[in-house]
Write a protein that holds these residues in place. Structure first.
Motif, PDB file in Angstrom:
ATOM      1  N   LYS A 308      39.943  40.984  30.739  1.00 23.43           N
ATOM      2  CA  LYS A 308      41.654  41.363  30.964  1.00 23.43           C
ATOM      3  C   LYS A 308      41.336  41.883  31.884  1.00 23.43           C
ATOM      4  O   LYS A 308      42.498  41.769  32.810  1.00 23.43           O
ATOM      5  N   THR A 309      40.741  43.120  32.559  1.00 23.94           N
ATOM      6  CA  THR A 309      40.231  44.429  32.973  1.00 23.94           C
ATOM      7  C   THR A 309      40.669  43.357  34.461  1.00 23.94           C
ATOM      8  O   THR A 309      41.865  43.594  35.366  1.00 23.94           O
ATOM      9  N   ASP A 403      47.386  48.194  28.792  1.00 23.91           N
ATOM     10  CA  ASP A 403      46.276  47.817  27.873  1.00 23.91           C
ATOM     11  C   ASP A 403      46.643  48.045  26.206  1.00 23.91           C
ATOM     12  O   ASP A 403      46.947  49.511  25.598  1.00 23.91           O
ATOM     13  N   GLU A 404      45.474  47.332  25.829  1.00 26.36           N
ATOM     14  CA  GLU A 404      45.707  47.898  24.146  1.00 26.36           C
ATOM     15  C   GLU A 404      46.773  47.861  22.761  1.00 26.36           C
ATOM     16  O   GLU A 404      46.711  48.566  22.978  1.00 26.36           O
ATOM     17  N   GLY A 561      37.554  48.936  25.166  1.00 27.21           N
ATOM     18  CA  GLY A 561      37.331  49.610  26.798  1.00 27.21           C
ATOM     19  C   GLY A 561      36.037  49.900  27.631  1.00 27.21           C
ATOM     20  O   GLY A 561      36.030  49.683  27.937  1.00 27.21           O
TER      21      GLY A 561
END
Ligand code: ADP
Ligand code: MG
Length: 698
Positions: A308-309, A403-404, A561
């Motif tokens: 995803k990053t 994120d998350e 992560g």
């Protein structure tokens, strides 16, 4: 008479007899402030006191009314003194057992006395019995009526008794009978047709006092048509609120960024890998969103390690290429640091200025970042929720990446959006989550978002072989760690504790680290947990990444992560205490390189049947979606979505798991009603979300 009826939603509970400030305050703890709230406070279950059951036909576990004559009453001196009363009705007999009793009570329970009792039937040493039943003496000349409807058992709170609540409900139902318009119908006839128990007032009255023949099994499971009628309406209200939030959002202006830019090409060329087709597809979806002049609201779901990053980096480049700033928010410092490293590696060569901002950053360095963000010198700022502290003012924020996201509530998401809201421009939002949310749930909890899914992992990944092993075999597990690490691999050892206390968790990790360091003198063992100083943590993680540490002992801070491809073994202590999704995330820390990876779930025996089943799921599948669906079914949406999120969803009657079958229809109905009768739609939202409507408004 002309006086317009007030809605029951506007009638405070204090209008009822017997409700003063004290009781009102206690009711408020149950979320009850109006008569309408009271009506939606449904029974948990029911007792059947509508008929007298023949004793001869009773079975263990029945909760029943019986009536009979005492043929024997005596005090038994066994292990515990008890008063045993034998009651017969011609069909059979059973014992009433009292451990506590007064003299007066005992004297009233003589041979020949007729009793009516209510209680649960249990098996005693010699025959069936009821322990401490409710009972009344019956005068044979004056037969007593039974109840006409099932007796509701309500969820209560300290200081408000079951009987009090029942009395208040009674008053409210009478009120409703006098003024049925007080609870107006907002569902259109087209939807009502679907439910046999159509009218709202009727439905509510039914559920508080169901007739003797009502299907108790349905009622208990929440699947009775009357309950489903209310669940439907409640889910509909939530859906409407989310859809209108989305619609409002689409009227807001956002900066539009051209898709094709040289920065993107430069990054793609520099990457050591090709994007997977799934990544390409999602990149394209985002690219299109960012070209529009309305703010993107996109949720990217992808299993741990799906990449995803880099997808978010490409989104960032599109915004930066268009002359705007980007904020990247992560839920923990550790994860934020990792993003900082990745983004620095990818974007610094392209001449992009990156800033770093967390709660721990203080003084000069912090001022410099604040200044850089305000002046526009910094293009991308990476950090934690510190990014939306008051004095952080962006010169031109065009994209927010979160994120998350399951760690953040809807409110935080909105607050960050507000940050960039200047001169009528709102930044785009990209949210990434590794928690695969089952579709039906996503449709409800995230109805305000568009969804992209990265559904394949980069090539070359091998599934993590997972073993479930008792803690009694700890020595073998330690040997496995030794074997893996002496072969040049690295390992994680994750300590968990049931206690909420972070201090205790950290202590456990420290103790474990000492023991492991002693047991494995040839290995370089290090420790990270929530209380390790920032610089130390950073140093340790970097050392682990560089291969200078063989075994990393940690608490669940490493959950999200953290990426170290050479780590191929993970031990998780007490996995039975964590949710499946969380375990899956943890496990995702290994299996990132090309060697076969292992995960050992080292449980503390004995393991409950449920825990055994849960761990078995993890052993058998690596598919995050399957795991999430199981987690949802076994633990409920609160755990899967994160409590903050569902805290805001607060369903009173509906249940996202039980009622998932109606969600599609609810979605359709919400769209239809917003079109055809926006006034009714608004009333529904007000009824079910009440004050919480502001989250829909933001
Ligand atoms: P997550 O989706 O869990 O955030 P990451 O973005 O951290 O996953 O990616 C996991 C690892 O996979 C990283 O080392 C990343 O560089 C690498 N990666 C990402 N995309 C690909 C790809 N298409 N091919 C090979 N490796 C990739
Ligand atoms: Mg990630």
């Amino acid at each position: 008479m002309e006086s317009a009826t007030k809605s029951l939603a506007e009638q405070p509970v204090t209008v009822l007899k017997g409700v003063g400030a004290r009781i009102a305050e206690k009711l408020a703890r149950l979320g009850i402030t109006s008569l309408q709230d009271l009506l939606f406070h449904l029974p948990l279950r029911y007792q059947d006191r509508t008929r007298i059951q023949p004793i001869g036909g009773l079975r263990r576990g029945d909760q029943v009314v019986i009536e009979g004559e005492i043929d024997l009453a005596e005090i038994k001196f066994g292990r515990r003194r008890s008063l045993m009363v034998h009651l017969s009705d011609g069909t059979g007999g059973l014992f009433l057992r009292f451990f506590h009793f007064s003299n007066a009570q005992r004297e009233g329970l003589n041979r020949g006395v007729r009793l009516r009792c209510f209680g649960e039937v249990r098996s005693g040493p010699n025959s069936l019995e009821m322990v401490h039943p409710e009972y009344q003496r019956i005068d044979p000349d004056q037969p007593m009526a039974v109840e006409h409807s099932l007796t509701p058992i309500y969820p209560t709170t300290e200081g408000v008794h079951q009987l009090t609540l029942r009395g208040l409900m009674q008053q409210t139902l009478e009120w409703l009978q006098r003024e049925p318009e007080g609870l107006p119908e907002w569902l259109p006839a087209s939807l009502l047709g679907r439910f046999p128990q159509a009218g709202l007032a009727e439905t509510v009255a039914y559920l508080h006092a169901p007739p003797p023949d009502a299907d108790q099994r349905q009622l208990l499971s929440g699947t009775h048509p009357a309950q489903q009628r209310l669940s439907f309406e409640e889910l509909l209200a939530h859906q409407i609120s989310l859809l209108s939030m989305r619609a409002r959002h689409q009227r807001i202006a956002a900066p539009s960024f051209a898709a094709d830019n040289r920065l993107k090409q430069a990054l793609l060329a520099a990457l050591p890998f090709e994007l997977t087709p799934a990544q390409h597809r999602v990149v394209e979806e985002i690219e299109q969103d960012l070209q529009l002049a309305t703010p993107m609201q996109r949720l990217v779901q992808g299993d741990v390690g799906s990449g995803k990053t880099v997808v978010s980096a490409l989104a960032a480049l599109q915004a930066i290429g268009g002359g705007s700033q980007v904020a990247l928010m992560a839920p923990t410092e550790l994860l934020a640091e990792q993003h900082l490293r990745n983004f620095s590696q990818w974007l610094l060569p392209l001449g992009i200025e990156i800033g770093w901002l967390t709660g721990r950053l203080k003084g000069r360095p912090r001022e410099a970042v604040i200044e850089g963000v305000a002046s526009g010198r910094i293009h991308l700022v990476v950090g934690t929720h510190a990014l939306f502290q008051q004095d952080v003012v962006f010169s031109d924020l065009g994209l927010v990446i979160i994120d998350e996201q399951h760690r953040f509530g809807v409110h935080q998401r909105l607050a960050l959006r507000e940050k960039g809201n200047r001169e009528g421009h709102t930044p785009h939002q990209l949210i990434m989550t590794a928690t695969p949310i089952p579709r039906t749930l996503a449709m409800t909890a995230y109805a305000d978002l568009d969804l992209s899914v990265i559904d394949t992992l980069p090539p070359g990944r091998r599934p993590v072989a997972t073993a479930v092993i008792s803690e009694q075999r700890r020595d073998e597990v330690v040997e496995r760690v030794r074997a893996a690490c002496t072969q040049g691999r690295q390992a994680y050892w994750v300590c968990t504790l049931i206690e909420e206390s972070e201090a205790l968790q950290c202590q456990a990790a420290e103790d474990t680290e000492k023991l492991l360091a002693e047991a494995l003198p040839e290995l370089r063992v290090a420790l990270v947990h929530g209380r390790v100083k920032q610089e130390e943590k950073e140093r340790v993680m970097q050392a682990f990444k560089d291969g200078a540490v063989d075994l990393l002992v940690a608490t669940t801070v490493i959950e999200v992560g953290v990426d170290v491809p050479n780590a191929s073994l993970m031990i998780i202590e007490n996995p039975e205490r964590l949710g499946l999704a969380q375990l899956h995330q943890l496990r995702g820390r290994v299996g990132r390189g090309s060697t076969e990876s292992h995960c050992v779930l080292m449980y503390h025996p004995p393991l409950s049947a449920n825990a055994k089943q849960r761990l078995a799921i993890l052993r058998e599948t690596g598919d995050g979606f399957v795991i999430a669906q199981m987690d949802l079914e076994m633990r409920g949406p609160g755990e899967v979505l994160g409590t903050r999120q569902t805290g805001e969803m607060q369903l009173r009657i509906a249940d996202l798991v039980r009622d998932q079958g109606m969600l599609e229809e609810v979605r359709g109905a919400a769209e239809m009603l917003l079109q055809s009768d926006p006034r009714a739609a608004a009333h529904l939202v007000k009824r079910w979300l009440g004050e919480r409507v502001d989250y829909a408004k933001a």
